[in-house]
Write a protein that holds these residues in place. Structure first.
Motif, PDB file in Angstrom:
ATOM      1  N   UNK A  83       3.970  -0.133   5.536  1.00 24.66           N
ATOM      2  CA  UNK A  83       2.722  -0.349   6.266  1.00 24.66           C
ATOM      3  C   UNK A  83       2.567   0.707   7.350  1.00 24.66           C
ATOM      4  N   UNK A  84       1.338   1.173   7.594  1.00 29.17           N
ATOM      5  CA  UNK A  84       1.125   2.052   8.746  1.00 29.17           C
ATOM      6  C   UNK A  84       1.513   1.304  10.027  1.00 29.17           C
ATOM      7  N   UNK A  85       1.939   2.039  11.024  1.00 31.52           N
ATOM      8  CA  UNK A  85       2.456   1.443  12.249  1.00 31.52           C
ATOM      9  C   UNK A  85       1.486   0.447  12.879  1.00 31.52           C
ATOM     10  N   UNK A 104      -1.026 -11.496   1.868  1.00 30.04           N
ATOM     11  CA  UNK A 104      -1.712 -10.463   2.633  1.00 30.04           C
ATOM     12  C   UNK A 104      -2.629 -11.063   3.691  1.00 30.04           C
ATOM     13  N   UNK A 105      -2.663 -10.435   4.852  1.00 32.18           N
ATOM     14  CA  UNK A 105      -3.689 -10.759   5.834  1.00 32.18           C
ATOM     15  C   UNK A 105      -4.957 -10.021   5.406  1.00 32.18           C
ATOM     16  N   UNK A 111      -6.860  -2.644   3.775  1.00 28.42           N
ATOM     17  CA  UNK A 111      -6.195  -1.342   3.762  1.00 28.42           C
ATOM     18  C   UNK A 111      -5.704  -1.007   2.352  1.00 28.42           C
ATOM     19  N   UNK A 112      -5.054  -1.964   1.698  1.00 29.03           N
ATOM     20  CA  UNK A 112      -4.542  -1.721   0.348  1.00 29.03           C
ATOM     21  C   UNK A 112      -5.669  -1.460  -0.647  1.00 29.03           C
ATOM     22  N   UNK A 115      -6.739   2.008  -0.155  1.00 25.26           N
ATOM     23  CA  UNK A 115      -5.711   2.934  -0.618  1.00 25.26           C
ATOM     24  C   UNK A 115      -5.619   3.019  -2.142  1.00 25.26           C
ATOM     25  N   UNK A 116      -6.045   1.971  -2.832  1.00 32.79           N
ATOM     26  CA  UNK A 116      -5.956   1.975  -4.290  1.00 32.79           C
ATOM     27  C   UNK A 116      -7.269   2.347  -4.962  1.00 32.79           C
ATOM     28  N   UNK A 117      -8.288   2.680  -4.169  1.00 31.35           N
ATOM     29  CA  UNK A 117      -9.551   3.172  -4.731  1.00 31.35           C
ATOM     30  C   UNK A 117      -9.335   4.566  -5.301  1.00 31.35           C
ATOM     31  N   UNK A 118     -10.150   4.918  -6.270  1.00 34.67           N
ATOM     32  CA  UNK A 118     -10.108   6.258  -6.825  1.00 34.67           C
ATOM     33  C   UNK A 118     -10.760   7.213  -5.846  1.00 34.67           C
TER      34      UNK A 118
END
Length: 120
Positions: A83-85, A104-105, A111-112, A115-118
């Protein structure tokens, strides 16, 4: 183990992720599948029924997000993502810094998903 980039490139996998599955629901659905109601989910009928979902594991430092592949036979960690800080600190506060495995919150989920988008 897969990376975020590996996950992002595998569109079939990304489309299969259950963004609402929690560790507790996975246990109920896959390990107690003969003894429970579906709780609004498709019932597990065999080892061929599979879910992909993320969890946050706080047992070690730093806390990690894992992509899990679960069926009634096993759970396999496919990816371990740091996870980012800024998210790490906020997540730790939401769980009172207790060591466990969590769903997951909304913030981590958002965020995920980004991050998983193309990124074309």
């Amino acid at each position: 183990m897969m990376t975020l980039e590996d996950i992002r490139k595998n569109r079939t996998l990304v489309d299969s992720i259950d963004w609402t599955m929690t560790p507790e629901e996975a246990v109920t659905l896959y390990l107690e599948w003969g003894n429970n109601t579906a709780h609004g989910r498709k019932m597990v009928k065999s080892k061929n029924d599979v879910s992909y979902y993320f969890v946050v594991n706080t047992w070690n430092e730093p806390p990690m997000v894992y992509l899990v592949r679960r069926n009634s036979d096993e759970a396999v960690d496919l990816a371990a993502i740091e996870l980012p800080l800024h998210l790490r600190k906020r997540f730790a506060e939401t769980v009172a810094r207790r060591k466990s495995v969590y769903g997951l919150t909304p913030e981590v989920k958002e965020w995920l998903q980004k991050e998983t988008e193309t990124h074309e």
